[in-house]
Design a protein around this motif. Structure first.
Motif, PDB file in Angstrom:
ATOM      1  N   TYR A   1     -12.395  41.877  22.163  1.00 26.20           N
ATOM      2  CA  TYR A   1     -12.180  40.432  22.139  1.00 26.20           C
ATOM      3  C   TYR A   1     -13.150  39.735  23.096  1.00 26.20           C
ATOM      4  CZ  TYR A   1     -10.172  35.936  23.325  1.00 26.20           C
ATOM      5  OH  TYR A   1     -10.021  34.602  23.593  1.00 26.20           O
ATOM      6  N   MET A   2     -13.363  40.322  24.261  1.00 29.65           N
ATOM      7  CA  MET A   2     -14.294  39.727  25.223  1.00 29.65           C
ATOM      8  C   MET A   2     -15.718  39.726  24.662  1.00 29.65           C
ATOM      9  SD  MET A   2     -12.793  41.166  28.848  1.00 29.65           S
ATOM     10  CE  MET A   2     -14.032  40.362  29.848  1.00 29.65           C
ATOM     11  N   VAL A   3     -16.080  40.782  23.955  1.00 26.91           N
ATOM     12  CA  VAL A   3     -17.412  40.844  23.330  1.00 26.91           C
ATOM     13  C   VAL A   3     -17.515  39.772  22.247  1.00 26.91           C
ATOM     14  CG1 VAL A   3     -19.045  42.306  22.062  1.00 26.91           C
ATOM     15  CG2 VAL A   3     -17.596  43.314  23.846  1.00 26.91           C
ATOM     16  N   TRP A   4     -16.454  39.575  21.489  1.00 29.96           N
ATOM     17  CA  TRP A   4     -16.442  38.543  20.445  1.00 29.96           C
ATOM     18  C   TRP A   4     -16.628  37.154  21.060  1.00 29.96           C
ATOM     19  CZ3 TRP A   4     -12.676  34.717  19.309  1.00 29.96           C
ATOM     20  CH2 TRP A   4     -12.850  34.083  18.085  1.00 29.96           C
ATOM     21  N   GLU A   5     -15.927  36.898  22.174  1.00 30.01           N
ATOM     22  CA  GLU A   5     -16.087  35.607  22.859  1.00 30.01           C
ATOM     23  C   GLU A   5     -17.532  35.444  23.337  1.00 30.01           C
ATOM     24  OE1 GLU A   5     -14.293  33.024  22.942  1.00 30.01           O
ATOM     25  OE2 GLU A   5     -12.177  33.456  23.311  1.00 30.01           O
ATOM     26  N   ALA A   6     -18.123  36.525  23.832  1.00 26.50           N
ATOM     27  CA  ALA A   6     -19.517  36.480  24.293  1.00 26.50           C
ATOM     28  C   ALA A   6     -20.458  36.162  23.128  1.00 26.50           C
ATOM     29  CB  ALA A   6     -19.899  37.808  24.936  1.00 26.50           C
ATOM     30  N   ARG A   7     -20.190  36.746  21.971  1.00 23.80           N
ATOM     31  CA  ARG A   7     -21.010  36.459  20.790  1.00 23.80           C
ATOM     32  C   ARG A   7     -20.910  34.993  20.419  1.00 23.80           C
ATOM     33  NH1 ARG A   7     -20.683  35.443  15.714  1.00 23.80           N
ATOM     34  NH2 ARG A   7     -18.465  35.770  15.443  1.00 23.80           N
TER      35      ARG A   7
ATOM     36  N   SER B   1     -14.307  44.521  33.613  1.00 24.96           N
ATOM     37  CA  SER B   1     -14.879  43.854  34.780  1.00 24.96           C
ATOM     38  C   SER B   1     -16.395  43.794  34.667  1.00 24.96           C
ATOM     39  CB  SER B   1     -14.481  44.591  36.065  1.00 24.96           C
ATOM     40  OG  SER B   1     -13.088  44.537  36.249  1.00 24.96           O
ATOM     41  N   LYS B   2     -16.994  44.876  34.174  1.00 19.36           N
ATOM     42  CA  LYS B   2     -18.450  44.897  33.958  1.00 19.36           C
ATOM     43  C   LYS B   2     -18.831  43.823  32.933  1.00 19.36           C
ATOM     44  CE  LYS B   2     -18.889  49.888  34.744  1.00 19.36           C
ATOM     45  NZ  LYS B   2     -19.679  49.912  35.950  1.00 19.36           N
ATOM     46  N   ASN B   3     -18.055  43.734  31.862  1.00 20.48           N
ATOM     47  CA  ASN B   3     -18.351  42.748  30.824  1.00 20.48           C
ATOM     48  C   ASN B   3     -18.131  41.322  31.316  1.00 20.48           C
ATOM     49  OD1 ASN B   3     -19.105  44.770  29.117  1.00 20.48           O
ATOM     50  ND2 ASN B   3     -17.211  44.781  27.948  1.00 20.48           N
ATOM     51  N   LEU B   4     -17.127  41.115  32.145  1.00 19.42           N
ATOM     52  CA  LEU B   4     -16.906  39.783  32.708  1.00 19.42           C
ATOM     53  C   LEU B   4     -18.103  39.362  33.564  1.00 19.42           C
ATOM     54  CD1 LEU B   4     -15.146  37.291  33.149  1.00 19.42           C
ATOM     55  CD2 LEU B   4     -14.076  38.498  35.069  1.00 19.42           C
ATOM     56  N   ARG B   5     -18.653  40.295  34.345  1.00 18.18           N
ATOM     57  CA  ARG B   5     -19.835  39.966  35.158  1.00 18.18           C
ATOM     58  C   ARG B   5     -21.014  39.549  34.278  1.00 18.18           C
ATOM     59  NH1 ARG B   5     -17.881  44.022  38.448  1.00 18.18           N
ATOM     60  NH2 ARG B   5     -19.157  45.665  37.545  1.00 18.18           N
ATOM     61  N   ILE B   6     -21.196  40.232  33.142  1.00 14.18           N
ATOM     62  CA  ILE B   6     -22.279  39.882  32.217  1.00 14.18           C
ATOM     63  C   ILE B   6     -22.050  38.478  31.660  1.00 14.18           C
ATOM     64  CG2 ILE B   6     -23.358  40.460  29.996  1.00 14.18           C
ATOM     65  CD1 ILE B   6     -22.715  43.445  30.682  1.00 14.18           C
TER      66      ILE B   6
ATOM     67  N   LEU C   1     -20.495  32.592  22.404  1.00 15.20           N
ATOM     68  CA  LEU C   1     -21.255  31.819  23.390  1.00 15.20           C
ATOM     69  C   LEU C   1     -22.760  31.846  23.102  1.00 15.20           C
ATOM     70  CD1 LEU C   1     -19.535  32.846  26.741  1.00 15.20           C
ATOM     71  CD2 LEU C   1     -19.546  30.569  25.713  1.00 15.20           C
ATOM     72  N   GLY C   2     -23.171  32.697  22.172  1.00 14.32           N
ATOM     73  CA  GLY C   2     -24.586  32.790  21.838  1.00 14.32           C
ATOM     74  C   GLY C   2     -25.357  33.721  22.758  1.00 14.32           C
ATOM     75  N   MET C   3     -24.673  34.684  23.333  1.00 12.23           N
ATOM     76  CA  MET C   3     -25.343  35.622  24.224  1.00 12.23           C
ATOM     77  C   MET C   3     -26.287  36.513  23.416  1.00 12.23           C
ATOM     78  SD  MET C   3     -22.218  36.412  26.886  1.00 12.23           S
ATOM     79  CE  MET C   3     -23.125  37.624  27.816  1.00 12.23           C
ATOM     80  N   SER C   4     -27.282  37.072  24.096  1.00 14.72           N
ATOM     81  CA  SER C   4     -28.320  37.851  23.417  1.00 14.72           C
ATOM     82  C   SER C   4     -27.761  39.160  22.849  1.00 14.72           C
ATOM     83  CB  SER C   4     -29.451  38.173  24.389  1.00 14.72           C
ATOM     84  OG  SER C   4     -29.044  39.152  25.329  1.00 14.72           O
ATOM     85  N   LYS C   5     -28.480  39.709  21.887  1.00 16.06           N
ATOM     86  CA  LYS C   5     -28.065  40.978  21.288  1.00 16.06           C
ATOM     87  C   LYS C   5     -28.054  42.091  22.335  1.00 16.06           C
ATOM     88  CE  LYS C   5     -29.345  40.007  16.576  1.00 16.06           C
ATOM     89  NZ  LYS C   5     -30.098  40.390  15.400  1.00 16.06           N
ATOM     90  N   TRP C   6     -29.004  42.061  23.271  1.00 13.18           N
ATOM     91  CA  TRP C   6     -29.060  43.062  24.331  1.00 13.18           C
ATOM     92  C   TRP C   6     -27.783  43.007  25.183  1.00 13.18           C
ATOM     93  CZ3 TRP C   6     -30.622  47.449  25.902  1.00 13.18           C
ATOM     94  CH2 TRP C   6     -30.592  47.793  27.244  1.00 13.18           C
TER      95      TRP C   6
END
Length: 140
Positions: free
Chosen positions: A72-78, A118-123, A80-85
Motif C-alpha cells: 500500500y505504501m508503494v502504491w501511495e508512492a506511485r 521504515s526504509k520506505n517511509l524515508r524514501i 505521488l509520481g515517484m521515479s521507477k527507481w
C-alpha cells in the motif's frame, strides 16, 4: 438516509488525511509505518515493534497480510509520481521483508531488524521534502 455525491465530497474533505494531496498522503504513510513498525515496545526495553512483527508470527498468511500493507505504501508512492527507481527500491524492501520474514523463527527476528516500511517511509519523505516542501513537518 442516503448521502448525495456533494454531501459525500464535503464529508470526505472534512475528514483528516482523506485527500489525494501530498500532505494527506504523507499523513497516511506515516500512520501506516507507525502501525507496522513502531506501535508497541518490548517490555523492559525501548525496542519498538509493530504489526509487521506480530502478524508475521502467523505462518504464511501473516507474511502475506503485512506484504499487502507494505505494498500500500508503494502504491501511495506511485500515486505521488515517484521515479521507477524509487518504486523498485521500495518494492525490493517489501519483497525482502516478505521472503525472509516467511522463514520460521529466524524470519520473525528478521522482522524486528529489517523494518522495510521504515526504509520506505524515508524514501517517500525524501521525495516529498524535495518535491512538495510544504508537507514537511518540523519534528522536535
Amino acid at each position: 438516509m442516503p448521502l448525495s455525491q456533494d454531501q459525500f465530497d464535503e464529508l470526505a474533505k472534512s475528514l483528516p488525511a482523506m485527500g489525494r494531496d501530498p500532505h494527506s498522503v504523507r499523513q497516511r504513510v506515516e500512520a501506516m509505518e507507525q502501525l507496522l513498525e513502531r506501535s508497541f515496545h518490548i517490555p523492559g526495553t525501548k525496542i519498538p515493534f509493530g504489526l509487521d512483527s506480530v502478524v508475521g508470527l502467523v505462518p504464511v498468511l501473516g507474511d502475506i497480510v503485512t506484504a499487502v500493507m507494505g505494498a500500500y505504501m508503494v502504491w501511495e508512492a506511485r500515486n505521488l509520481g515517484m521515479s521507477k527507481w524509487q518504486l523498485m527500491r521500495m518494492t525490493a524492501n517489501v519483497g525482502i521483508d516478505t521472503a525472509l520474514g516467511a522463514i520460521p523463527v529466524v524470519g520473525d527476528a528478521f522482522d524486528l531488524v529489517w523494518r522495510s516500511n521504515s526504509k520506505n517511509l524515508r524514501i517517500i519523505k525524501k521525495h516529498l521534502d524535495k518535491h512538495h516542501p510544504g508537507t514537511r513537518i518540523i519534528e522536535g
